[in-house]
Design an enzyme around this catalytic site. Structure first.
Site, PDB file in Angstrom:
ATOM      1  CG  HIS A 143      -1.926   1.132   1.182  1.00  0.00           C
ATOM      2  ND1 HIS A 143      -3.004   1.212   2.034  1.00  0.00           N
ATOM      3  CD2 HIS A 143      -2.000   2.247   0.411  1.00  0.00           C
ATOM      4  CE1 HIS A 143      -3.697   2.318   1.766  1.00  0.00           C
ATOM      5  NE2 HIS A 143      -3.093   2.973   0.798  1.00  0.00           N
ATOM      6  CG  PHE A 157      -2.079   2.787  -5.825  1.00  0.00           C
ATOM      7  CD1 PHE A 157      -2.278   3.492  -4.658  1.00  0.00           C
ATOM      8  CD2 PHE A 157      -1.782   1.432  -5.732  1.00  0.00           C
ATOM      9  CE1 PHE A 157      -2.173   2.880  -3.415  1.00  0.00           C
ATOM     10  CE2 PHE A 157      -1.673   0.806  -4.498  1.00  0.00           C
ATOM     11  CZ  PHE A 157      -1.862   1.536  -3.348  1.00  0.00           C
ATOM     12  CD  GLU A 176       0.369   5.312  -1.242  1.00  0.00           C
ATOM     13  OE1 GLU A 176       1.137   5.392  -0.257  1.00  0.00           O
ATOM     14  OE2 GLU A 176      -0.864   5.424  -1.133  1.00  0.00           O
ATOM     15  CG  HIS A 201       2.351   8.756   2.103  1.00  0.00           C
ATOM     16  ND1 HIS A 201       1.946   9.117   3.366  1.00  0.00           N
ATOM     17  CD2 HIS A 201       1.242   8.249   1.491  1.00  0.00           C
ATOM     18  CE1 HIS A 201       0.660   8.838   3.527  1.00  0.00           C
ATOM     19  NE2 HIS A 201       0.212   8.305   2.400  1.00  0.00           N
TER      20      HIS A 201
END
Length: 228
Positions: free
Chosen positions: A63, A113, A117, A121
């Site tokens: 993830h 996706f 990320e 992050h």
């Protein structure tokens, strides 16, 4: 003349403070390395959509690798000038398609996706990892931890049965040496199931560590491990 110098000095001080704030925003204490079980992502009322590359393998998928602070908070979207660039990870794409798939609907090629990320992050870890290093580190951590093997070796299989939460934690810690945090979600019938597993990593991304703090939330004492 003096007032012009004063204004210039003030502007320079503001610029320095701005740069300092950007630098401080990228400091963090550790990473959460989070892997999710695709069977639990899909076995909900919302269901899921497979990527354009097809159904992922029946294994935990990445993830994210998330910078965090010891007080439980986390930085995000730290550098809007460093957007996701697929060309920088071109040699990792095949591994990422396999190990970092998106199950969100509608079906996609996973790029959105990965972009999310990195930009939310990854940009907060630039002091330690550039864009290629960020994704490469996460892939290496997945190979190093091998959660499914750890669980299967303890007789905990993705077969739709329920397993003791503490035994799941013991199996993972016994295999990798560090205590995991387990996140659950619920299936369409409201049953608690194994969804995501959090491990903690030092700020270089190279070594697993014991988590300084765990996320909030809890599972039941017995949770399902659905098939996929």
């Amino acid at each position: 003349m003096e007032s012009k110098y004063s204004i210039l000095l003030s502007l320079l001080m503001l610029q320095c403070l701005s740069l300092l704030c950007v630098s401080q925003s990228q400091d963090f204490d550790f990473f959460y390395f989070v892997q999710q079980w695709p069977g639990s992502y899909c076995d909900t009322k919302q269901s899921c959509c497979y990527p354009n590359t097809g159904k992922p393998s029946a294994d935990f998928g990445i993830h994210g690798l998330w910078p965090n602070y010891k007080d439980g908070s986390y930085p995000s979207n730290c550098d809007p000038n460093n957007s996701f660039n697929q060309a920088k990870i071109s040699n990792l794409i095949n591994d990422m398609q396999k190990n970092w798939p998106s199950l969100a609907c509608p079906s996609s090629n996973n790029i959105q996706f990965w972009r999310h990320e990195w930009e939310k992050h990854g940009t907060c870890s630039e002091s330690a990892l550039n864009q290629h290093g960020y994704f490469d580190t996460a892939l290496n951590l997945k190979g190093k931890t091998n959660l499914l093997k750890a669980l299967k070796s303890a007789g905990i299989n993705p077969d739709g049965n329920s397993y003791n939460l503490q035994n799941i934690k013991i199996a993972i810690k016994g295999a990798i040496g560090y205590t995991p945090w387990i996140e659950c979600n619920v299936d369409a019938s409201g049953n608690s199931q194994l969804y995501q597993i959090y491990l903690c990593v030092d700020t270089s991304g190279s070594s697993l560590i014991e988590c300084p703090v765990f996320p909030k939330g809890k599972c039941g004492s017995e949770i399902e491990f659905p098939s996929f």
